[in-house]
Design an enzyme around this catalytic site. Structure first.
Site, PDB file in Angstrom:
ATOM      1  N   HIS A 192       5.959  -1.108  -6.818  1.00 13.56           N
ATOM      2  CA  HIS A 192       6.248  -0.300  -5.573  1.00 13.56           C
ATOM      3  C   HIS A 192       7.866  -0.188  -5.688  1.00 13.56           C
ATOM      4  CE1 HIS A 192       2.676  -1.449  -3.029  1.00 13.56           C
ATOM      5  NE2 HIS A 192       2.406  -0.548  -3.806  1.00 13.56           N
TER       6      HIS A 192
ATOM      7  N   GLY B 298       1.523   6.335  -8.830  1.00  8.62           N
ATOM      8  CA  GLY B 298       0.520   5.526  -7.802  1.00  8.62           C
ATOM      9  C   GLY B 298      -0.093   6.290  -6.929  1.00  8.62           C
TER      10      GLY B 298
ATOM     11  N   ASP C  54      -3.040   4.768  -9.346  1.00 13.18           N
ATOM     12  CA  ASP C  54      -3.600   3.714  -9.175  1.00 13.18           C
ATOM     13  C   ASP C  54      -5.276   3.957  -9.456  1.00 13.18           C
ATOM     14  OD1 ASP C  54      -1.561   2.520  -8.055  1.00 13.18           O
ATOM     15  OD2 ASP C  54      -1.704   3.115  -5.998  1.00 13.18           O
TER      16      ASP C  54
ATOM     17  N   ASP D 258       5.090  -4.301  -2.806  1.00 17.91           N
ATOM     18  CA  ASP D 258       6.005  -4.892  -1.550  1.00 17.91           C
ATOM     19  C   ASP D 258       5.240  -5.341  -0.514  1.00 17.91           C
ATOM     20  OD1 ASP D 258       7.973  -5.050   0.282  1.00 17.91           O
ATOM     21  OD2 ASP D 258       8.943  -3.210  -0.063  1.00 17.91           O
TER      22      ASP D 258
ATOM     23  N   HIS E  74      -0.068   4.702   0.314  1.00 19.94           N
ATOM     24  CA  HIS E  74      -1.293   4.669  -0.334  1.00 19.94           C
ATOM     25  C   HIS E  74      -1.802   3.250  -0.407  1.00 19.94           C
ATOM     26  CE1 HIS E  74       1.969   3.614  -3.152  1.00 19.94           C
ATOM     27  NE2 HIS E  74       0.948   3.453  -4.008  1.00 19.94           N
TER      28      HIS E  74
ATOM     29  N   ASP F 153      -5.263   2.925  -1.601  1.00 16.07           N
ATOM     30  CA  ASP F 153      -5.314   2.861  -3.181  1.00 16.07           C
ATOM     31  C   ASP F 153      -5.142   1.447  -3.861  1.00 16.07           C
ATOM     32  OD1 ASP F 153      -6.001   5.629  -2.775  1.00 16.07           O
ATOM     33  OD2 ASP F 153      -3.971   6.122  -3.120  1.00 16.07           O
TER      34      ASP F 153
ATOM     35  N   ARG G  80      -9.133  -4.868  -5.451  1.00 17.49           N
ATOM     36  CA  ARG G  80     -10.533  -4.931  -5.304  1.00 17.49           C
ATOM     37  C   ARG G  80     -11.341  -4.882  -6.769  1.00 17.49           C
ATOM     38  NH1 ARG G  80     -14.994  -2.593  -5.359  1.00 17.49           N
ATOM     39  NH2 ARG G  80     -14.220  -0.610  -5.168  1.00 17.49           N
TER      40      ARG G  80
END
Length: 151
Positions: free
Chosen positions: A18, A65, A70, A90, A97, A100, A106
């Site tokens: 980030h 991203g 992402d 962060d 997002h 995302d 996950r």
């Protein structure tokens, strides 16, 4: 039944950060340039450009991203084209997002992909004896889920 997936000696490593963590990732990557140079690196958007300039080694660049990078990483994980993610995110600032990012984390966990989200974990991963070996990892079998009865 779980199956085995091969992870070659040359690892496919995604580097993501980030905005507020880009300097940290660049510092970490410069410190580990010698090790990273033995692997295939890819990164999202601006992070990839900054890494390539700082390290002077090739970095395959995906989209930013929030603009789909992402999701590109998630697809690579699902297709078995990525071995690990070093993602300096962060924790103190909401991202536009966030959904995302959560989806990427996950899918990395779902497919048993190495993911380091801070410098100390990244250091442990990069210095593992397994980094310099061809290894087999468990690829979860989701056939039960895919073949479930849906009403």
């Amino acid at each position: 039944m779980n199956t085995l997936r091969s992870m070659n000696i040359v690892k496919r490593i995604a580097l993501v950060a980030h905005d507020n963590k880009k300097a940290d990732l660049l510092d970490w990557a410069k410190y580990n340039k010698r090790v990273l140079g033995h692997h295939q690196l890819l990164a999202t958007g601006t992070t990839g450009r900054l890494l390539e300039e700082a390290l002077e080694i090739p970095v395959f660049k995906l989209l930013s991203g929030p603009l789909g990078g992402d999701q590109q990483l998630g697809a690579m994980i699902a297709e078995g084209k990525l071995d690990m993610i070093i993602f300096f995110w962060d924790p103190m600032e909401a991202q536009p997002h966030d959904s995302d990012v959560k989806a990427l984390l996950r899918v990395a966990v779902a497919w048993n992909i190495i993911i380091a989200c801070n410098r100390l974990t990244a250091d442990f991963v990069l210095t593992s004896v397994l980094m310099n070996k061809n290894i087999s990892t468990v690829a979860p079998d989701y056939s039960g889920y895919l073949n479930r009865k849906v009403v």
